[in-house]
Motif scaffolding. Structure first.
Motif, short mmCIF file in Angstrom:
data_model
loop_
_atom_site.label_atom_id
_atom_site.label_comp_id
_atom_site.label_asym_id
_atom_site.label_seq_id
_atom_site.Cartn_x
_atom_site.Cartn_y
_atom_site.Cartn_z
N GLU A 125 0.85 -1.19 0.00
CA GLU A 125 0.00 0.00 0.00
C GLU A 125 0.88 1.24 0.00
OE1 GLU A 125 -3.32 0.40 -0.24
OE2 GLU A 125 -3.63 -1.76 -0.35
N VAL A 126 0.51 2.23 -0.78
CA VAL A 126 1.28 3.47 -0.86
C VAL A 126 0.33 4.65 -0.64
CG1 VAL A 126 2.75 4.95 -2.29
CG2 VAL A 126 2.91 2.45 -2.49
N CYS A 127 0.67 5.49 0.32
CA CYS A 127 -0.05 6.73 0.58
C CYS A 127 0.82 7.86 0.05
CB CYS A 127 -0.29 6.90 2.08
SG CYS A 127 -0.92 8.53 2.53
N LYS A 128 0.20 8.76 -0.72
CA LYS A 128 0.93 9.89 -1.29
C LYS A 128 0.37 11.18 -0.69
CE LYS A 128 2.03 7.48 -5.52
NZ LYS A 128 2.19 7.56 -6.96
N GLN A 129 1.25 11.90 -0.01
CA GLN A 129 0.86 13.17 0.61
C GLN A 129 1.69 14.30 0.00
OE1 GLN A 129 1.51 12.45 4.82
NE2 GLN A 129 -0.49 11.48 5.03
N VAL A 130 1.06 15.47 -0.10
CA VAL A 130 1.75 16.65 -0.59
C VAL A 130 1.51 17.78 0.41
CG1 VAL A 130 1.99 18.32 -2.48
CG2 VAL A 130 1.43 15.93 -2.99
N PHE A 131 2.57 18.55 0.68
CA PHE A 131 2.53 19.64 1.65
C PHE A 131 2.99 20.93 0.98
CE2 PHE A 131 3.07 15.73 3.91
CZ PHE A 131 2.39 15.87 5.12
N LYS A 132 2.48 22.04 1.47
CA LYS A 132 2.96 23.36 1.04
C LYS A 132 3.58 24.05 2.25
CE LYS A 132 -1.12 26.08 1.94
NZ LYS A 132 -1.84 27.26 1.65
N ARG A 133 4.58 24.89 1.97
CA ARG A 133 5.26 25.59 3.06
C ARG A 133 4.28 26.58 3.70
NH1 ARG A 133 10.68 25.89 4.17
NH2 ARG A 133 11.24 25.24 2.07
N LYS A 134 4.25 26.55 5.03
CA LYS A 134 3.38 27.44 5.79
C LYS A 134 3.93 28.85 5.79
CE LYS A 134 2.00 28.34 10.54
NZ LYS A 134 2.60 29.65 10.50
N LYS A 135 3.04 29.80 5.59
CA LYS A 135 3.42 31.20 5.71
C LYS A 135 3.43 31.55 7.20
CE LYS A 135 1.41 32.31 1.28
NZ LYS A 135 0.22 32.77 0.61
N PRO A 136 4.28 32.44 7.64
CA PRO A 136 4.42 32.73 9.07
C PRO A 136 3.12 33.11 9.78
CG PRO A 136 6.17 33.78 7.84
CD PRO A 136 5.22 33.19 6.83
N THR A 137 2.15 33.67 9.08
CA THR A 137 0.91 34.12 9.73
C THR A 137 -0.20 33.09 9.72
OG1 THR A 137 0.18 35.11 7.65
CG2 THR A 137 1.38 36.53 9.21
N GLU A 138 -0.03 31.94 9.04
CA GLU A 138 -1.08 30.93 8.93
C GLU A 138 -1.13 30.06 10.19
OE1 GLU A 138 -1.49 29.81 4.27
OE2 GLU A 138 0.19 28.94 5.34
N LYS A 139 -2.35 29.63 10.56
CA LYS A 139 -2.54 28.71 11.67
C LYS A 139 -2.97 27.36 11.11
CE LYS A 139 -3.76 32.22 14.98
NZ LYS A 139 -4.70 32.71 15.96
N LEU A 140 -2.87 26.32 11.94
CA LEU A 140 -3.23 24.96 11.53
C LEU A 140 -4.72 24.85 11.33
CD1 LEU A 140 -2.31 22.07 11.01
CD2 LEU A 140 -2.55 21.60 13.41
#
Length: 140
Positions: A125-140
């Motif tokens: 099984e393969v899970c593929k995730q992609v992330f973007k760099r968080k900007k300093p003012t963004e919250k989770l």
């Protein structure tokens, strides 16, 4: 010199996460919670020590390692196993092999443009995730 993945990254896509969790043997109630979470990765490097933190509103997981040095990893909060892990650079990818009771288990991180990619794999099984760099003012 390998690419630096250091920074804070927010998930933007998550394909086959449930299939990967089933391969790990994670029970249905925990899978349902995990599928709803927005993950954040914080990647740091302190000398030759790498630290990867996976953060969510439900549970956090931290791994630290040195390249090409095998270590014992307790996957607490994930599938609760002890595995022998080794992380190495393979070209521009940071690749981890996890040796334990599950076959063909591990992960790989790499960058394409401004996106951080992560493939998690276990028993086919393969899970593929992609992330973007968080900007300093963004919250989770």
């Amino acid at each position: 010199m390998p690419t630096s993945f250091c920074g804070t990254w927010d998930i933007i896509s998550n394909v086959n996460f449930e299939g990967y969790m089933i391969a790990l043997g994670i029970k249905t109630p925990l899978r349902k919670i995990a599928l709803k979470l927005k993950q954040r990765k914080v990647i740091e490097q302190q000398g030759d020590l790498y630290i990867i933190k996976t953060i969510s509103s439900f549970r956090n997981y931290t791994i630290s390692f040195k390249i090409d040095q095998m270590f014992e990893e307790y996957t607490k909060g994930l599938d609760e196993r002890v595995v022998k892990s080794v992380v190495s650079w393979q070209g521009n990818k940071l690749v981890c092999e996890q040796i334990g009771e599950k076959r063909n288990r591990g992960w790989a991180h790499w960058m394409e443009g401004d996106k951080l990619h992560l493939e998690l794999y276990c028993e086919g099984e393969v899970c593929k995730q992609v992330f973007k760099r968080k900007k300093p003012t963004e919250k989770l």
